[in-house]
Structure formats: structure tokens, C-alpha cells
Design an enzyme around this catalytic site. Structure first.
Site, PDB file in Angstrom:
ATOM      1  N   CYS A 143      21.391 -71.454 -22.853  1.00 16.59           N
ATOM      2  CA  CYS A 143      21.181 -71.272 -24.298  1.00 16.59           C
ATOM      3  C   CYS A 143      19.727 -71.053 -24.699  1.00 16.59           C
ATOM      4  O   CYS A 143      19.396 -70.047 -25.333  1.00 16.59           O
ATOM      5  CB  CYS A 143      21.744 -72.479 -25.060  1.00 16.59           C
ATOM      6  SG  CYS A 143      23.539 -72.628 -24.973  1.00 16.59           S
ATOM      7  N   ARG A 189      21.974 -71.190 -14.409  1.00 17.69           N
ATOM      8  CA  ARG A 189      21.414 -70.132 -15.246  1.00 17.69           C
ATOM      9  C   ARG A 189      20.052 -70.520 -15.816  1.00 17.69           C
ATOM     10  O   ARG A 189      19.905 -71.540 -16.457  1.00 17.69           O
ATOM     11  CB  ARG A 189      22.385 -69.787 -16.387  1.00 17.69           C
ATOM     12  CG  ARG A 189      23.613 -69.028 -15.930  1.00 17.69           C
ATOM     13  CD  ARG A 189      24.597 -68.809 -17.067  1.00 17.69           C
ATOM     14  NE  ARG A 189      25.224 -70.051 -17.474  1.00 17.69           N
ATOM     15  CZ  ARG A 189      26.141 -70.135 -18.451  1.00 17.69           C
ATOM     16  NH1 ARG A 189      26.493 -69.050 -19.112  1.00 17.69           N
ATOM     17  NH2 ARG A 189      26.678 -71.299 -18.761  1.00 17.69           N
ATOM     18  N   GLU A 228      28.808 -73.283 -32.078  1.00 18.65           N
ATOM     19  CA  GLU A 228      28.995 -74.512 -31.303  1.00 18.65           C
ATOM     20  C   GLU A 228      27.636 -75.142 -31.013  1.00 18.65           C
ATOM     21  O   GLU A 228      26.623 -74.457 -30.928  1.00 18.65           O
ATOM     22  CB  GLU A 228      29.752 -74.220 -30.004  1.00 18.65           C
ATOM     23  CG  GLU A 228      29.185 -73.098 -29.150  1.00 18.65           C
ATOM     24  CD  GLU A 228      28.055 -73.548 -28.239  1.00 18.65           C
ATOM     25  OE1 GLU A 228      27.916 -74.765 -28.038  1.00 18.65           O
ATOM     26  OE2 GLU A 228      27.319 -72.691 -27.744  1.00 18.65           O
ATOM     27  N   PHE A 229      27.654 -76.473 -30.848  1.00 15.37           N
ATOM     28  CA  PHE A 229      26.434 -77.216 -30.525  1.00 15.37           C
ATOM     29  C   PHE A 229      26.733 -78.154 -29.353  1.00 15.37           C
ATOM     30  O   PHE A 229      26.554 -79.367 -29.439  1.00 15.37           O
ATOM     31  CB  PHE A 229      25.954 -78.005 -31.743  1.00 15.37           C
ATOM     32  CG  PHE A 229      25.635 -77.150 -32.929  1.00 15.37           C
ATOM     33  CD1 PHE A 229      24.404 -76.529 -33.053  1.00 15.37           C
ATOM     34  CD2 PHE A 229      26.580 -76.943 -33.932  1.00 15.37           C
ATOM     35  CE1 PHE A 229      24.107 -75.722 -34.148  1.00 15.37           C
ATOM     36  CE2 PHE A 229      26.296 -76.143 -35.030  1.00 15.37           C
ATOM     37  CZ  PHE A 229      25.050 -75.532 -35.139  1.00 15.37           C
ATOM     38  N   SER A 262      11.256 -85.896 -23.112  1.00 13.67           N
ATOM     39  CA  SER A 262      10.977 -86.133 -21.699  1.00 13.67           C
ATOM     40  C   SER A 262      10.333 -84.895 -21.093  1.00 13.67           C
ATOM     41  O   SER A 262      10.933 -83.817 -21.098  1.00 13.67           O
ATOM     42  CB  SER A 262      12.275 -86.463 -20.942  1.00 13.67           C
ATOM     43  OG  SER A 262      12.838 -87.659 -21.431  1.00 13.67           O
ATOM     44  N   GLY A 310       8.993 -82.289 -18.192  1.00 11.30           N
ATOM     45  CA  GLY A 310       9.658 -81.842 -16.971  1.00 11.30           C
ATOM     46  C   GLY A 310       9.068 -80.535 -16.489  1.00 11.30           C
ATOM     47  O   GLY A 310       7.991 -80.117 -16.932  1.00 11.30           O
ATOM     48  N   LYS A 344      42.087 -67.252 -12.752  1.00 15.35           N
ATOM     49  CA  LYS A 344      41.595 -68.385 -13.524  1.00 15.35           C
ATOM     50  C   LYS A 344      42.682 -68.965 -14.415  1.00 15.35           C
ATOM     51  O   LYS A 344      42.846 -70.187 -14.508  1.00 15.35           O
ATOM     52  CB  LYS A 344      40.396 -67.941 -14.364  1.00 15.35           C
ATOM     53  CG  LYS A 344      39.737 -69.049 -15.162  1.00 15.35           C
ATOM     54  CD  LYS A 344      38.546 -68.483 -15.932  1.00 15.35           C
ATOM     55  CE  LYS A 344      37.810 -69.556 -16.685  1.00 15.35           C
ATOM     56  NZ  LYS A 344      36.652 -69.024 -17.425  1.00 15.35           N
TER      57      LYS A 344
END
Length: 455
Positions: free
Chosen positions: A262, A334, A153-154, A253, A255, A38
Site C-alpha cells: 500500500c 511486495r 478499506e483500511f 518504531s 526500522g 483458487k
């Protein structure tokens, strides 16, 4: 703004975005990852993650010399003539036993770098971690000269670079104010509101924010079901809600359910935290239960469309599934609600063939057939089921699809498609929270000069 020497440990989704974006802000960044192949690809500017703008930032930062790559964490602290000042931990913290975050990788990295960290540097947890992790890291380090800071983090998959460079807020937490301010200064050019707080509060902010979003999504899915029962249209209902600034348009929305890397693990982790504090967080638990129910409800809608009954048999029924990723714009599978629905359909005896623009037919991660295009997936299908909101699906040749299928029926779990276009192609259409008679594109129409939304 002063440019800083920064190290990022881990080049997964969060680490790579963090490293590339900090380099674009002028900082000198070295990224470490134990995967040698990687790292070799990253040195050549090759990015495996499907994320707009990220590959360009990686290539630009590498070419400019602001972004370098190493395979050992310790080597990250030896780059350049000045010592690394700030070290970001961006390693996986997956859901572990009982729903609590697994900190095994994080603690192993801390143990590895404990004696290698430069004097007086700041160690930052960027990974999502349980409340109290900062204190745990401080104990593991046993270094009075190294401050531990939480900087959650967001980032949304599909818009991560934009989210990093145009944040709603920066959250930095630490028991040491000077260390928190050093980390906050990295983002000074962005001009975002900054929340300086203690470590536990910063850690909880991430969980509290994600769990609120999960509850909002479960709420709108419940509202959609109510709309079906009383003859209302959820598109108009949510439009009317969204103009209220206290509510907003986003995450309204309906679904097939929420998923991704997350929300599932963060809701479970917050429940674990609440249980450990002897607090029953019923709202979050209800959001999770509602989400699981939504998967089953989508299967019932498919049964109804194919058999005419919500309890009809799906044995040997062939279904074409459009979309497998947990949302459009990413290749992330995921905890995808699409896969959860697909699994229930297969359990019910259905023969499913899927197509997703971001998933290769050769992908061996999936226990189902993946077609090379939507038309191949739809061949002889008894119904087409839209599970991910890829905009490409709106542009499909629906008359051609009508010629492919055995039964021209569409179950649109994302309310993505224009029912009138499908009707013209000969399809019956059913959405989520919308009357079957709806013939206009998703979204109501705001009358100029009026607060009334109409159709």
C-alpha cells in the site's frame, strides 16, 4: 440489521477478507474470481493468504451457506432467489507508469459486468483508486439505475480480520446519499463511526491516511538518525512522544524503511494526483526520499559493524539476513524494505543468505539464497542482520548462533532484540537510533506516579 445479498469480485487480500467478514456479519455473499484452481481451493476452505482467523471465517461461511464461490463475475449475480443488491469491486490496482495506479483490470471488469448488473444495485469500489475513479466508472457503466459508491478499506496485513470487524471508522462516498446509506448499513453491527461523504472525498481519504502514515514512519526514521548523532535513545524519545494523545504510540518504531502493498504505491499515486492539480506536495516527496535514504543508511550501519567503517568494502562478506517480508505476521514480499536492503548489499558484493519464517527455501521469486532456519543462514557469517520484526527471532538460541558465525556481530534494524541477551552470548549489537551501550530490552520504563520515563 437486514441481511443483504452481496457479490464480491476478486478474492485477493482485500476481496477475500471482505467477503468472509461480511458473511460472518450475516450477509449472503458470493465471491467471484477468474482463477479456477483458487476457487476450487476456497470451496474446500483452503486459504493461500497468511492471515490470522481468515481461514476459519472462510470455512464457517462456506459451511453455513452464506459464502459461495464462482469463477465468472456474471455468475455472481445469479445466485439465490433474491437479486444481488450490492457488488464490491476488489481487484488489483497496482502501481503503473509514472507511479499512477493502473486501472486496467478494474475497467475491464466494469466493462464485463456492465450489462449483467441487476437493476438498481450499488457498485462499490473497495480497491484503492485515484480520485475521480468513481466518476470514471459511472461513465463506463452508462447505467442510471446503478449507483457507484467508494468504500475504501483500511486493513493491515496480519490483522486484517480484526481490522475489518473492529474498524476505527467506515468511510462511504457517493453522489447518491441513498446508495451510500445502503452500503453503510452493511456494517451496522460493528458500531463504528461512519463518514458519509462524496465519492472524490472518500477516494482521497484513503490516500491521505496512508501517506500520513508513511510520513510518520519517515519522520521517526529521521529522528532515529538524529538520536545516533547526538547520543539520545530513540526508544525513550518515541515513548515520550507517544504518550501525547495528539501523536499516539503507533507508527513510531524506526526500522529499515517502509514498504508493502500500500504505502509505496499510494504515496506515488498521491504525488501524481498533486502534480495533475498543479500542486507540489513536498512533504510526501520528502517522505519517499527519506525512505530510500533509509535503505542505504542500513547498509552503511552494516558496513560499520563488519569493517569498522561506514565506507568499508563488503566484497565477499557473508551476511545472514533474518526476515524478508515487509513486516512480521505476513508472507507478503511486495516492496519489502528487507529486499531493498538485501539488493543493495548484493550490489556491494556481499554474499547474503536469508531466513524468514514465512518464506520457503524453494521460493523462486527471490534472487538470493533462503535457508531453512536461522542457524543455517548464520553459518560462517560475518554478521547477522535483523530486517523483519518476527517475534520468533527473540527466542532464537543465541549462544548456538554465536557458535555458527565467523564474527559475532548483530545489526538489529528493528530494535527487536535484547542487547543484554546478545552480550551474554558474545555478540556485539547495534540498533537504529540507540546507543551501543544500551543493555535493557527495547522500551523504556514508566515510573509509577510519575510522568518521567527512565531506564
Amino acid at each position: 440489521m437486514f441481511a443483504r445479498n452481496v457479490a464480491v469480485i476478486g478474492t485477493g487480500y482485500v476481496g477475500l477478507t471482505t467477503g468472509a467478514c461480511l458473511a460472518s456479519l450475516g450477509h449472503s455473499v458470493v465471491c467471484a474470481d477468474s482463477d479456477r484452481d483458487k476457487v476450487d481451493r476456497l470451496r474446500k476452505g483452503q486459504v493461500d493468504i497468511l492471515e490470522p482467523e481468515l481461514a476459519d471465517l472462510v470455512a464457517d461461511g462456506t459451511a453455513a451457506g452464506r459464502l459461495t464461490w464462482v469463477t465468472e463475475a456474471g455468475a455472481a449475480f445469479e445466485q439465490g432467489t433474491r437479486p444481488v443488491e450490492i457488488v464490491f469491486l476488489c481487484v488489483p490496482t497496482p502501481m503503473g507508469a509514472g507511479g499512477l495506479a493502473d486501472l486496467g483490470v478494474l475497467e475491464a471488469v466494469v466493462d464485463e459486468i456492465r450489462t449483467l448488473l441487476p437493476p438498481d444495485c450499488v457498485l462499490v469500489t473497495k480497491s484503492t483508486v485515484p480520485v475521480g475513479t468513481g466518476d470514471r466508472i459511472t461513465q463506463l457503466l452508462d447505467r442510471e439505475d446503478v449507483a457507484v459508491v467508494s468504500n475504501p478499506e483500511f486493513l493491515r496485513e496480519g490483522t486484517a480480520v480484526h481490522d475489518f470487524l473492529h474498524p476505527d471508522r467506515i468511510v462511504v462516498g457517493s453522489a447518491r446519499q441513498d446508495a451510500a446509506e445502503r452500503v453503510a448499513a452493511l456494517y451496522a453491527r460493528l458500531g463504528a463511526p461512519t463518514v458519509l461523504t462524496d465519492g472524490p472525498s472518500a477516494e482521497l481519504i484513503k490516500y491521505a491516511a496512508n501517506c500520513f502514515l508513511a510520513m510518520k514512519l519517515s519522520y521517526v526514521n529521521a529522528v532515529a538518525e538524529l538520536c545516533e548523532r547526538v547520543g539520545a535513545d530513540v526508544v525513550d524519545v518515541t515513548e515520550g512522544m507517544g504518550y501525547d494523545r495528539r501523536i499516539g504510540q503507533k507508527f513510531l518504531s524506526p526500522g529499515p524503511g517502509w514498504g508493502g502493498s500500500c504505502l509505496p504505491k499510494d504515496t506515488s499515486a498521491l504525488l501524481q494526483l498533486a502534480d495533475s492539480a498543479d500542486f507540489e506536495f513536498r512533504l510526501v516527496r520528502a517522505a519517499i526520499d527519506t525512505n530510500s535514504r533509509q535503505h542505504k543508511r542500513m547498509v552503511d550501519k552494516i558496513r560499520l559493524a563488519v569493517t569498522g567503517s561506514r565506507t568499508g568494502s563488503l566484497s565477499k562478506v557473508k551476511l545472514a539476513l533474518l526476515g524478508l517480508t515487509f513486516k512480521a505476521g505476513t508472507d507478503d514480499l511486495r516492496d519489502s524494505p528487507s529486499l531493498a536492503v538485501a539488493a543493495l548489499l548484493r550490489q556491494a558484493g556481499a554474499d547474503v543468505v536469508a531466513f524468514d519464517p514465512a518464506v520457503s527455501p524453494a521460493d523462486d521469486r527471490l534472487p538470493l539464497a533462503v535457508a531453512s532456519d536461522a542457524y543455517q543462514a548464520a553459518a560462517d557469517a560475518d554478521a547477522i542482520v535483523v530486517l523483519t520484526e518476527w517475534p520468533e527471532f527473540r527466542r532464537l538460541d543465541w549462544p548456538r548462533l554465536a557458535a555458527c558465525v565467523r564474527t559475532p556481530a548483530v545489526v538489529d534494524t528493528r530494535n527487536l532484540l535484547d542487547p543484554s541477551v546478545l552480550a551474554q552470548a558474545g555478540f556485539t549489537w547495534s540498533g537504529v537510533g540507540r546507543p551501543a551501550r544500551a543493555e535493557s530490552p527495547p522500551g523504556g520504563h514508566l515510573l509509577t506516579g510519575s510522568a518521567t520515563a527512565s531506564r
